[in-house]
Write an enzyme that holds these catalytic residues in place. Structure first.
Site, PDB file in Angstrom:
ATOM      1  N   CYS A   1       3.377 -38.463  -8.927  1.00 30.85           N
ATOM      2  CA  CYS A   1       3.604 -37.134  -9.822  1.00 30.85           C
ATOM      3  C   CYS A   1       4.967 -37.095 -10.221  1.00 30.85           C
ATOM      4  O   CYS A   1       5.347 -36.438 -11.293  1.00 30.85           O
ATOM      5  CB  CYS A   1       2.955 -35.746  -9.033  1.00 30.85           C
ATOM      6  SG  CYS A   1       3.881 -35.295  -7.623  1.00 30.85           S
TER       7      CYS A   1
ATOM      8  N   ASN B   1       0.883  -1.182  -0.071  1.00 32.12           N
ATOM      9  CA  ASN B   1      -0.012   0.239  -0.019  1.00 32.12           C
ATOM     10  C   ASN B   1       0.930   1.246  -0.050  1.00 32.12           C
ATOM     11  O   ASN B   1       1.931   1.334   0.590  1.00 32.12           O
ATOM     12  CB  ASN B   1      -1.068   0.167   1.202  1.00 32.12           C
ATOM     13  CG  ASN B   1      -0.471   0.451   2.471  1.00 32.12           C
ATOM     14  OD1 ASN B   1      -0.426   1.908   2.607  1.00 32.12           O
ATOM     15  ND2 ASN B   1       0.262  -0.514   3.280  1.00 32.12           N
TER      16      ASN B   1
ATOM     17  N   CYS C   1       6.097   3.452   8.802  1.00 30.73           N
ATOM     18  CA  CYS C   1       5.712   3.555   7.548  1.00 30.73           C
ATOM     19  C   CYS C   1       6.618   3.899   6.645  1.00 30.73           C
ATOM     20  O   CYS C   1       7.265   4.974   6.824  1.00 30.73           O
ATOM     21  CB  CYS C   1       4.453   4.780   7.660  1.00 30.73           C
ATOM     22  SG  CYS C   1       3.121   4.148   7.140  1.00 30.73           S
TER      23      CYS C   1
ATOM     24  N   CYS D   1      12.449 -32.564  -1.375  1.00 32.84           N
ATOM     25  CA  CYS D   1      11.450 -33.569  -1.566  1.00 32.84           C
ATOM     26  C   CYS D   1       9.983 -33.366  -0.651  1.00 32.84           C
ATOM     27  O   CYS D   1       8.873 -33.126  -1.330  1.00 32.84           O
ATOM     28  CB  CYS D   1      11.998 -34.742  -1.799  1.00 32.84           C
ATOM     29  SG  CYS D   1      12.379 -35.489  -0.152  1.00 32.84           S
TER      30      CYS D   1
ATOM     31  N   THR E   1       5.076  -2.431   7.671  1.00 31.75           N
ATOM     32  CA  THR E   1       5.386  -3.004   6.185  1.00 31.75           C
ATOM     33  C   THR E   1       6.799  -2.835   5.737  1.00 31.75           C
ATOM     34  O   THR E   1       7.668  -2.051   5.941  1.00 31.75           O
ATOM     35  CB  THR E   1       4.438  -2.250   5.267  1.00 31.75           C
ATOM     36  OG1 THR E   1       4.563  -0.917   5.328  1.00 31.75           O
ATOM     37  CG2 THR E   1       2.884  -2.453   5.740  1.00 31.75           C
TER      38      THR E   1
ATOM     39  N   ASN F   1       4.255   5.531  15.633  1.00 33.34           N
ATOM     40  CA  ASN F   1       4.530   4.812  14.187  1.00 33.34           C
ATOM     41  C   ASN F   1       5.873   5.361  13.488  1.00 33.34           C
ATOM     42  O   ASN F   1       6.043   6.172  13.298  1.00 33.34           O
ATOM     43  CB  ASN F   1       3.339   5.166  13.354  1.00 33.34           C
ATOM     44  CG  ASN F   1       3.765   4.697  11.827  1.00 33.34           C
ATOM     45  OD1 ASN F   1       4.503   4.300  11.460  1.00 33.34           O
ATOM     46  ND2 ASN F   1       2.165   4.808  10.842  1.00 33.34           N
TER      47      ASN F   1
END
Lengths: 434, 442
Positions: free
Chosen positions: A350, A77, A139, A386, A205, A136
């Site tokens: 697979c 964001n 940010c 694996c 973030t 904060n």
């Protein structure tokens, strides 16, 4: 029933699930909905200085990474702090706290690095009746260009200074939110502690560009043909967040500093992992933004069931349980020998284990004409690739060799005793065992 | 008087005219973009994948699915077309439940295979709708090759030969190219004129001329073609229909299922196509199911599919059997027709119960029938063909017949299942062999 109530940095809440400071906690309307859904607390979206509010871009604010079926794995964001007037937010916080006295209401703050700015806003925030403040310092976009947010969080001296101001000018618990956009998370955490912080919260973030528009040749989200880095969050960042929480939790000088774990908490299990690594509670954002506030109900029921099944009485008793098992590589036991084992009944043939091992690892899986895949113990180094690429859960497992057995790869007898690199003969700096 | 389901006899317009389109709509509507991504994501990208082995044309299925998953269905289509130029039709008509999807490891693991057929259609439709033909011709070799039969084998052979720079003339007895794709497959499997669109798209390679209305033995001869061309490929299919060998099978109302299916495919207005009230289809293969289901879709009241052995011996796949049952077709097994009764036109058929070894039990029953479709297999027809093996043209290697310079493939040739995809593989491989042979000759 396990006790889910928590007391984090002196702040009580009915469960350890808080909404992080972010768009979901920007308004009274949202926060009331969150509390009705069952969230234990919120960190109100970051308030800035009084005066004309900041503005956001008017184009896209979010970019994303998806997995199968467009499952959102990572969100980026470029939204800034609240773009609503300070007094409006303060009035709303006051009303909400009054109506939900049992929930935690913490207010996130970000003002310029000068004492008066912090002193001024702290007084007004205290008047709301909120339970604490979160600084904060994390940010990474926009506000950082103005000398705030991660621009503060990346300089431990600033972190300590601002924390000290806040402790000086307020009686509220102070939580310092840390940015992951730094080399050593222990440094700002230490600075916060030295400044008198009651707790730290992390991670904020991560600097990110989620993708590039290959027609416009512009980063996304794209605003009029240009893009700026944003902050990355969501399930994709959980491993990074876990490590940073763990780094703080295991550092002796940071002992006793409460940690609010943030970063990709999507399910009760994610939350339990953060708690086990030392977080006293967790904060959630992307999961709520993806699925709505109701997800907390799964988190509550899941954590409660897990604690009951484990016979753990309370959240508090889970906090930090995995911390003693955090180690450095050099102390890992080199005499612990395992071999991959393929459960032939579970195998769906697979061949992904074969391709992975044959092409990129140790050629330790054999493939027969009829597509039976078996491990060659004499080649297997137990790398676990694996296991990781197998689409069937528990089909391939790592089986521990017992002391006295001979490892067919090395021809050596598996020792019972613990031994690590520090004493290994190949280590030039090895010290003799005493 | 308007007909309805109860009207006796073979009549048209049993349904409301507005309902026909809905009845014959696409059996599997094409996946939309998101559905395709979700379906593609289920593929495990297996090593040496079993689905590839199970595909008669060896399409690299994990690769094309990954190309879809990464947003390049056009590249996926190229991967498919490299192996199977009729990948569009095969995506619609292949019995994937007995081929690639049966081999899919997710079928083994959870009974839900990756939707390979539908993903193939998503990819091939994407590129074909763009009008893109993904191949170009090599420099002209000056060689000319005759292909007899414009069905899947012939078209695949012609396309591969044209790619190699040879000039190809395809002769086909029917008015349109496509063979069974155009005339022999249920309408709901390939609606919207896809078969002709595919032919047109395939011919964009260039170097291929199609001459319709030219039947081997009537308008052209194998000797003549051998004389005029550098090589001949026979993909003539099976033109004959097996007889019931029951008294009364010449009565009015007793028809070949393949003709019914062809008429239905060529009908411009399905409401004018007559169908019986009490329809009996005799046979147990795909053709029988196609005829039975379509009779039901046209508004027949009772449709019975009668097969002489047990269910597990039916050539029609489980999926096809279930499809028939879901449309209201009654499947009767272990019964062999012994007499067709009626005064001029069929009125009923008498069957005798037979065990799986066709041993008669002596117990009989009768089914009311005003229309009977025979679907008990087709046979090779024609004279002057290369040596046979059983009832088909004997081939060795990549379609080589007993006659030098003459190759064969598809349903008319020995070996392989009578499937579109098998015909494509045989046509393609014969083309490679023809090319190698002609090139070696210098």
């Amino acid at each position: 029933m396990a006790d889910l109530t928590t007391e984090f940095a002196g702040i009580k809440s009915p469960n350890p699930f808080w909404l992080a400071s972010a768009p979901p906690t920007d308004k009274e309307y949202n926060v009331r909905r969150a509390f009705e859904a069952g969230w234990g607390g919120v960190v109100w979206k970051t308030l800035g200085e009084d005066g004309p509010p900041i503005v956001n871009v008017n184009g896209p604010r979010y970019g994303a990474i998806w997995g199968a079926d467009r499952r959102l794995l990572g969100l980026n964001n470029i939204e800034l702090i609240t773009d609503r007037p300070l007094q409006v937010n303060l009035d709303e916080i006051t009303r909400v706290k009054k109506d939900y006295p049992d929930r935690a209401v913490v207010v996130s703050l970000m003002v310029p690095v000068n004492e008066d700015a912090w002193k001024s806003i702290l007084a007004r925030v205290e008047a709301t009746g909120c339970d604490g403040v979160e600084l904060n310092f994390g940010c990474p976009h926009g506000m950082s260009e103005r000398g705030m947010g991660s621009a503060v969080g990346q300089v431990p001296e600033y972190v300590q200074q601002v924390t000290e101001w806040c402790k000086q000018h307020s009686d509220l618990p102070v939580i310092v939110k840390l940015t992951p956009n730094i080399t050593d998370i222990k440094k700002p955490a230490q600075a916060a502690k030295d400044g008198g912080a009651d707790a730290v919260s992390l991670i904020n973030t991560i600097n990110s560009i989620t993708s590039v528009d290959l027609d416009l040749f512009a980063p996304e989200p794209t605003i009029d043909g240009k893009g700026a880095h944003g902050g990355y969050c969501g399930p994709a960042v959980k491993p990074i967040a876990l490590n940073m929480v763990a780094e703080i939790a295991r550092t002796p000088s940071l002992q006793g500093l409460p940690i609010s774990g943030i970063g990709g908490v999507t399910t009760w299990k994610d939350a339990a992992e953060f708690l086990a690594l030392g977080a006293g509670n967790v904060q959630v954002c992307t999961a709520a933004m993806t699925y709505g506030f109701k997800v907390v109900q799964e988190m509550i029921s899941g954590l409660s069931q897990y604690l009951d099944e484990k016979g753990i009485a309370s959240v508090q008793d889970l906090v930090g349980r995995a911390v003693p098992n955090l180690s450095d590589w050099q102390h890992l036991n080199l005499n612990y020998v395992t071999k991959a084992h393929i459960d032939q009944d579970a195998c769906i043939k697979c061949g992904r284990c074969y391709a992975a091992c044959e092409d990129t690892s140790h050629q330790a899986i054999a493939m027969s004409e009829d597509r039976t895949f078996t491990v060659k113990d004499e080649e297997c180094v137990a790398c676990n690739l694996c296991v990781n690429v197998c689409p069937v859960e528990d089909c391939i497992t790592m089986v521990e060799m017992q002391p006295g057995e001979v490892d067919p790869r090395t021809g050596k007898v598996v020792e019972k005793e613990y031994a690590n690199w520090t004493t290994h003969p190949n280590n030039p700096g090895a010290c003799a065992a005493e | 008087m308007t007909a309805n389901a109860l009207t006796p006899g073979i009549v048209a317009g049993r349904l409301d005219p507005a309902d026909y389109a809905e009845q014959f709509t696409d059996l599997h509507p094409r996946l939309d973009d998101h559905e395709a991504l979700v379906a593609a994501d289920r593929c495990y990208f297996c090593h040496d994948a079993p689905c590839i082995t199970a595909c008669p044309t060896d399409i690299d299925i994990p690769l094309f699915i990954r190309q879809i998953a990464t947003g390049t269905p056009e590249a996926a289509a190229r991967t498919i077309f490299q192996q199977n130029i009729l990948g569009g039709m095969c995506a619609r008509v292949c019995p994937t439940e007995t081929l690639c999807e049966q081999a899919c490891v997710r079928e083994v693991a959870e009974g839900k295979p990756v939707k390979i057929g539908e993903l193939q259609r998503y990819a091939t439709d994407t590129l074909m709708e763009q009008g893109v033909h993904p191949f170009s011709r090599a420099a002209s070799t000056g060689r000319r090759i005759a292909v007899v039969g414009a069905g899947p084998a012939g078209m695949a052979c012609a396309h591969r030969l044209a790619m190699k720079g040879h000039d190809v003339v395809i002769f086909d007895a029917r008015p349109k190219a496509g063979g069974l794709n155009e005339y022999g497959i249920a309408a709901y499997k390939t609606p919207g004129g896809f078969a002709q669109a595919e032919v047109d798209w395939l011919l964009k390679i260039g170097g291929i001329t199609v001459e319709n209305g030219k039947a081997l033995g009537r308008d052209i001869t194998l000797d003549g073609l051998k004389a005029d061309y550098d090589a001949v490929f026979l993909g003539v299919g099976l033109g004959g229909v097996n007889a019931l060998n029951a008294p009364g099978e010449d009565k009015a109302g007793v028809l070949d299922a393949v003709d019914f299916i062809a008429d239905l495919r060529q009908a411009s207005d399905l409401s004018r196509l007559p169908v019986g009230r009490d329809v009996v289809v005799i046979g147990g293969g795909m053709t029988a199911v196609d005829a039975a289901v379509q009779a039901k879709l046209l508004g027949a009241l009772n449709v019975s599919l009668v097969y002489r052995r047990g269910r597990d011996r039916m050539n029609a796949s489980k999926f096809e059997q279930d499809l028939a049952a879901s449309k209201g077709v009654r499947i009767i097994t272990n019964a062999t027709p012994v007499a067709v009764r009626g005064n001029g036109a069929v009125r009923e058929i008498e069957f005798e119960y037979t065990d799986d070894d066709l041993k008669p039990t002596g117990q009989t029953f009768r089914l009311a029938a005003d229309q009977v479709f025979k679907a008990i297999g087709q046979t090779l027809s024609g004279d002057g063909l290369p040596a046979l093996e059983g009832r088909k043209i004997k081939v060795s290697g990549a379609g080589r017949t007993s006659i030098a310079g003459v190759w064969a493939g598809g349903d008319c040739a020995s070996g392989g299942d009578d499937l579109t995809v098998t015909a494509v593989a045989e046509g393609r491989d014969a083309a490679e062999d023809i090319h190698a042979t002609l090139t070696a000759e210098g």
